[in-house]
Design a protein around this motif. Structure first.
Motif, PDB file in Angstrom:
ATOM      1  N   THR A   8       0.845  -1.190   0.000  1.00  0.00           N
ATOM      2  CA  THR A   8       0.000   0.000   0.000  1.00  0.00           C
ATOM      3  C   THR A   8       0.882   1.241   0.000  1.00  0.00           C
ATOM      4  O   THR A   8       1.911   1.272   0.690  1.00  0.00           O
ATOM      5  CB  THR A   8      -0.911   0.031   1.241  1.00  0.00           C
ATOM      6  N   VAL A   9       0.465   2.250  -0.742  1.00  0.00           N
ATOM      7  CA  VAL A   9       1.175   3.538  -0.766  1.00  0.00           C
ATOM      8  C   VAL A   9       0.181   4.640  -0.439  1.00  0.00           C
ATOM      9  O   VAL A   9      -0.848   4.781  -1.116  1.00  0.00           O
ATOM     10  CB  VAL A   9       1.824   3.805  -2.138  1.00  0.00           C
ATOM     11  N   PHE A  10       0.487   5.418   0.596  1.00  0.00           N
ATOM     12  CA  PHE A  10      -0.374   6.534   0.986  1.00  0.00           C
ATOM     13  C   PHE A  10       0.088   7.796   0.278  1.00  0.00           C
ATOM     14  O   PHE A  10       1.248   8.190   0.373  1.00  0.00           O
ATOM     15  CB  PHE A  10      -0.326   6.741   2.504  1.00  0.00           C
ATOM     16  N   GLN A  11      -0.856   8.447  -0.434  1.00  0.00           N
ATOM     17  CA  GLN A  11      -0.536   9.630  -1.225  1.00  0.00           C
ATOM     18  C   GLN A  11      -1.352  10.863  -0.826  1.00  0.00           C
ATOM     19  O   GLN A  11      -1.317  11.886  -1.515  1.00  0.00           O
ATOM     20  CB  GLN A  11      -0.754   9.326  -2.712  1.00  0.00           C
ATOM     21  N   ALA A  25       7.096   8.413  -0.762  1.00  0.00           N
ATOM     22  CA  ALA A  25       6.341   7.177  -0.551  1.00  0.00           C
ATOM     23  C   ALA A  25       6.075   6.469  -1.873  1.00  0.00           C
ATOM     24  O   ALA A  25       6.149   5.240  -1.965  1.00  0.00           O
ATOM     25  CB  ALA A  25       5.024   7.489   0.159  1.00  0.00           C
ATOM     26  N   LEU A  26       5.772   7.248  -2.909  1.00  0.00           N
ATOM     27  CA  LEU A  26       5.530   6.646  -4.214  1.00  0.00           C
ATOM     28  C   LEU A  26       6.789   5.972  -4.744  1.00  0.00           C
ATOM     29  O   LEU A  26       6.727   4.874  -5.320  1.00  0.00           O
ATOM     30  CB  LEU A  26       5.046   7.698  -5.200  1.00  0.00           C
ATOM     31  N   ALA A  27       7.949   6.604  -4.532  1.00  0.00           N
ATOM     32  CA  ALA A  27       9.213   6.002  -4.979  1.00  0.00           C
ATOM     33  C   ALA A  27       9.461   4.677  -4.276  1.00  0.00           C
ATOM     34  O   ALA A  27       9.923   3.703  -4.898  1.00  0.00           O
ATOM     35  CB  ALA A  27      10.365   6.968  -4.727  1.00  0.00           C
ATOM     36  N   TYR A  41      -1.378  -0.840  -3.834  1.00  0.00           N
ATOM     37  CA  TYR A  41      -2.679  -0.176  -3.781  1.00  0.00           C
ATOM     38  C   TYR A  41      -2.431   1.261  -3.346  1.00  0.00           C
ATOM     39  O   TYR A  41      -1.779   1.509  -2.327  1.00  0.00           O
ATOM     40  CB  TYR A  41      -3.567  -0.905  -2.781  1.00  0.00           C
ATOM     41  N   ILE A  42      -2.962   2.215  -4.086  1.00  0.00           N
ATOM     42  CA  ILE A  42      -2.713   3.629  -3.819  1.00  0.00           C
ATOM     43  C   ILE A  42      -3.894   4.223  -3.063  1.00  0.00           C
ATOM     44  O   ILE A  42      -5.053   4.086  -3.473  1.00  0.00           O
ATOM     45  CB  ILE A  42      -2.491   4.420  -5.129  1.00  0.00           C
ATOM     46  N   ALA A  84       3.712  -1.108   3.761  1.00  0.00           N
ATOM     47  CA  ALA A  84       3.136   0.174   3.362  1.00  0.00           C
ATOM     48  C   ALA A  84       4.174   1.286   3.384  1.00  0.00           C
ATOM     49  O   ALA A  84       5.030   1.336   4.268  1.00  0.00           O
ATOM     50  CB  ALA A  84       1.969   0.538   4.280  1.00  0.00           C
ATOM     51  N   ALA A  85       4.071   2.171   2.394  1.00  0.00           N
ATOM     52  CA  ALA A  85       4.832   3.418   2.386  1.00  0.00           C
ATOM     53  C   ALA A  85       3.847   4.511   2.764  1.00  0.00           C
ATOM     54  O   ALA A  85       2.889   4.772   2.024  1.00  0.00           O
ATOM     55  CB  ALA A  85       5.431   3.674   1.010  1.00  0.00           C
ATOM     56  N   THR A  86       4.064   5.140   3.920  1.00  0.00           N
ATOM     57  CA  THR A  86       3.018   5.979   4.516  1.00  0.00           C
ATOM     58  C   THR A  86       3.328   7.466   4.539  1.00  0.00           C
ATOM     59  O   THR A  86       2.660   8.219   5.241  1.00  0.00           O
ATOM     60  CB  THR A  86       2.690   5.485   5.934  1.00  0.00           C
ATOM     61  N   SER A  87       4.286   7.912   3.827  1.00  0.00           N
ATOM     62  CA  SER A  87       4.653   9.331   3.698  1.00  0.00           C
ATOM     63  C   SER A  87       4.977   9.966   5.046  1.00  0.00           C
ATOM     64  O   SER A  87       6.137  10.171   5.347  1.00  0.00           O
ATOM     65  CB  SER A  87       3.612  10.131   2.911  1.00  0.00           C
ATOM     66  N   ARG A  88       4.007  10.267   5.866  1.00  0.00           N
ATOM     67  CA  ARG A  88       4.235  10.941   7.142  1.00  0.00           C
ATOM     68  C   ARG A  88       3.790  10.083   8.322  1.00  0.00           C
ATOM     69  O   ARG A  88       2.916   9.227   8.205  1.00  0.00           O
ATOM     70  CB  ARG A  88       3.487  12.277   7.178  1.00  0.00           C
TER      71      ARG A  88
END
Length: 272
Positions: A8-11, A25-27, A41-42, A84-88
């Motif tokens: 999962t990627v949080f955008q 996070a997208l990278a 999953y975005i 998951a890549a969660t940005s913040r």
């Protein structure tokens, strides 16, 4: 038999100070997809950072955070591991209550230069990310639920703590493994055989290793992080959220690859 893994990627917006963590996070998601062959999953749509107070930021983030929580509820309900890549860090307000719902006795290993255990009234900065672990631990009501107990938390690498957090950690005897400690030995002891979910704020690392918003001297090396991951890999692994990786050292700067970071996490990712 290996468990199913979901990516999962949080955008969405999540209390951002700048616009570098959303593409970061997208990278990470794109590199994980390249390595695994599975598209992530975005969640959410990028919005410019406004650098507002915690209340305004939370109100703006809530729709995407609720979607993120629903996503993790679905992932765990199917018995999958969550990557998951969660940005913040503020995204943990949504993820950790879902983790707790499906894994009531899980150990949360919180890699971060900060504890993020302030409720709003104790926060010095008013930054939403600084409240990220306190909400799931029931220290304030974010509107996204709680479910964690303080004795489920293990802090690793924290070195910039507010007075409230120092007192809370001491009062509740929350394990606090410092960068200068024997990390692997101390972490194994603190996990005590439990299932593990990992939160990684990249500012736990020594500044200059990867781009981050906050830069706190005296952090972990990538080798330190890998050694910790090797310990965690010996336990039941529930999932990991990778936060605060910025895709450049400065706005409009050249992109920075997450490869070295993901290589350090390989003991966990390679199991999937």
């Amino acid at each position: 038999m290996a468990k199913l893994t979901e990516y999962t990627v949080f955008q969405g917006r999540a209390g951002d100070h700048n616009d570098l963590a959303i593409p970061g996070a997208l990278a990470i998601g794109e590199e994980l997809s390249r390595r695994s062959g599975i598209s992530p999953y975005i969640i959410g749509i990028p919005e410019p950072a406004t650098n507002s107070g915690w209340r305004e930021e939370l109100d703006a983030a809530l729709p995407a955070l609720r979607e993120m929580q629903s996503r993790l509820d679905d992932v765990f309900a199917r018995g999958a591991v969550s990557i998951a890549a969660t940005s913040r860090c503020a995204v943990s307000l949504a993820t950790l209550p879902a983790v707790a719902r499906h894994n009531p006795s899980v150990c949360i290993v919180w890699f971060d230069a900060h504890a993020d255990l302030n409720p709003p009234e104790a926060s010095i900065s008013g930054y939403l990310g600084g409240l990220a672990l306190a909400g799931p631990a029931g220290l304030w009501d974010s509107g996204l639920g709680a479910g964690l107990h303080l004795d489920q938390i293990v802090l690793v690498g924290e070195r910039d703590l507010d007075p409230y957090e120092v007192e809370l950690i001491a009062q509740h005897r929350i394990p606090h493994i410092k960068p200068e400690d024997d990390l692997a030995k101390a972490l194994r002891s603190a996990i005590a055989g439990r299932a593990v979910y990992v939160h990684l704020d990249c500012d736990v690392l020594e500044p200059g290793i990867v781009p981050t918003d906050y830069r706190c001297e005296g952090g972990l090396s990538l080798d330190d992080l890998k050694a910790c991951c090797e310990v965690i890999a010996d336990h039941e692994f529930v999932g990991i959220e990778i936060a605060e990786f910025q895709n450049a050292w400065e706005p409009d700067g050249p992109p920075v690859s997450p490869d070295p970071l993901l290589d350090a996490l390989r003991p966990l990712l390679a199991q999937r």
